[in-house]
Scaffold this active site. Structure first.
Site, PDB file in Angstrom:
ATOM      1  N   ASN A 297       0.831  -1.214   0.000  1.00  0.00           N
ATOM      2  CA  ASN A 297       0.000   0.000   0.000  1.00  0.00           C
ATOM      3  C   ASN A 297       0.861   1.258   0.000  1.00  0.00           C
ATOM      4  OD1 ASN A 297       0.591  -0.816   2.707  1.00  0.00           O
ATOM      5  ND2 ASN A 297      -0.978   0.544   3.503  1.00  0.00           N
TER       6      ASN A 297
ATOM      7  N   GLU B  53       0.486   5.349   0.522  1.00  0.00           N
ATOM      8  CA  GLU B  53      -0.410   6.409   0.993  1.00  0.00           C
ATOM      9  C   GLU B  53       0.061   7.780   0.527  1.00  0.00           C
ATOM     10  OE1 GLU B  53      -0.906   5.732   5.231  1.00  0.00           O
ATOM     11  OE2 GLU B  53      -2.023   3.890   4.833  1.00  0.00           O
ATOM     12  N   ASN B  54      -0.800   8.773   0.762  1.00  0.00           N
ATOM     13  CA  ASN B  54      -0.512  10.134   0.324  1.00  0.00           C
ATOM     14  C   ASN B  54      -1.175  11.106   1.280  1.00  0.00           C
ATOM     15  OD1 ASN B  54      -1.176  12.692  -1.501  1.00  0.00           O
ATOM     16  ND2 ASN B  54       0.533  11.599  -2.421  1.00  0.00           N
TER      17      ASN B  54
ATOM     18  N   GLU C  88      -3.171  -4.627  -2.722  1.00  0.00           N
ATOM     19  CA  GLU C  88      -3.702  -5.559  -3.722  1.00  0.00           C
ATOM     20  C   GLU C  88      -3.737  -4.910  -5.102  1.00  0.00           C
ATOM     21  OE1 GLU C  88      -4.883  -4.790  -0.789  1.00  0.00           O
ATOM     22  OE2 GLU C  88      -5.984  -6.435   0.154  1.00  0.00           O
TER      23      GLU C  88
ATOM     24  N   CYS D 172     -10.925  -3.289  -3.826  1.00  0.00           N
ATOM     25  CA  CYS D 172      -9.959  -4.297  -4.296  1.00  0.00           C
ATOM     26  C   CYS D 172     -10.674  -5.574  -4.723  1.00  0.00           C
ATOM     27  CB  CYS D 172      -8.934  -4.597  -3.211  1.00  0.00           C
ATOM     28  SG  CYS D 172      -7.735  -3.261  -2.991  1.00  0.00           S
TER      29      CYS D 172
END
Ligand code: THU
Length: 156
Positions: A61, A63-64, A74, A114
Site C-alpha cells: 500500500n 499512501e498520500n 492488492e 480491491c
C-alpha cells in the site's frame, strides 16, 4: 415472497500445512509489507501475485497526504502485473499486514474496491484466482474471488 441465501466457502489452515509454492507466496507478501508507504495509517500491507507463467509480482500500500490518492497493496500489485504482463492470468494472491507492533494475528481481508478489481481479473481471463489471507494464527483460503464478493456487479 421467498427467502434466498448465497453461501460462500473458505478454508482455514496453518501456513505450514500449505504447499511450498503458497508458503513462499505468503512469505513474499509478508516481505512486501516492508515496501509499504503508510506514514498516515501505520498499517503496512503486502500482496504477492502468482501469475500463470509462475512469475510473482508484489505490491504494497502507498499512501498520500491527500488521502484518496493512495492505493491498497492488492491493487498496486494487480495493476503492476497487468501493466507489465497483460497476457498472464493471475492464479493466486497472498495478502499479509502488520502494524507497528508486528504481523497481524488474524488474516486481513481486502477492501470492497480491491475485491471488485480482483473479480474483474477472473472475468477477464476466465480463470479463478485463489486468495490466501495470512495471519500469524492461520490462513484463510478462498478458491475464487466470487466467494469474497457475492452479488457482484460483473457486466454492463
Ligand atoms: N489497505 C490495503 O492496502 N489493503 C487492504 O486490504 C486494506 C487496507 C491499506 C489502505 C491504507 O493504506 C491502509 O491499509 C489503512 O487502511
Amino acid at each position: 415472497m421467498e427467502n434466498r441465501k448465497i453461501e460462500i466457502s473458505y478454508k482455514y489452515c496453518r501456513k505450514e500445512e500449505l504447499d511450498a509454492v503458497y508458503q513462499e507466496l505468503i512469505d513474499k507478501a509478508i516481505a512486501a509489507t516492508q515496501n509499504s508507504y503508510a506514514d498516515y495509517s501505520h498499517f503496512y500491507v503486502g500482496a504477492a501475485l502468482l501469475l500463470d507463467n509462475g512469475d510473482v509480482v508484489i505490491g504494497a500500500n502507498q499512501e498520500n497526504v491527500a488521502f484518496p490518492s493512495g492505493l491498497c497493496a492488492e491493487r498496486t500489485a494487480i495493476f503492476a502485473a497487468q501493466a507489465q504482463q497483460p497476457m498472464q492470468a493471475i492464479k493466486a494472491i497472498a495478502i499479509a499486514a502488520r502494524n507497528d507492533k508486528g504481523m497481524l494475528e488474524s488474516p486481513i481481508t481486502p477492501c470492497g474496491a480491491c475485491r471488485q478489481v480482483m473479480l474483474e481479473i477472473e472475468e477477464r481471463y476466465h480463470s479463478d484466482m485463489e486468495v490466501y489471507l495470512y495471519g500469524t494464527d492461520g490462513v484463510y483460503i478462498v478458491n475464487s474471488v466470487k466467494d469474497l464478493l457475492p452479488f457482484a456487479f460483473v457486466s454492463l
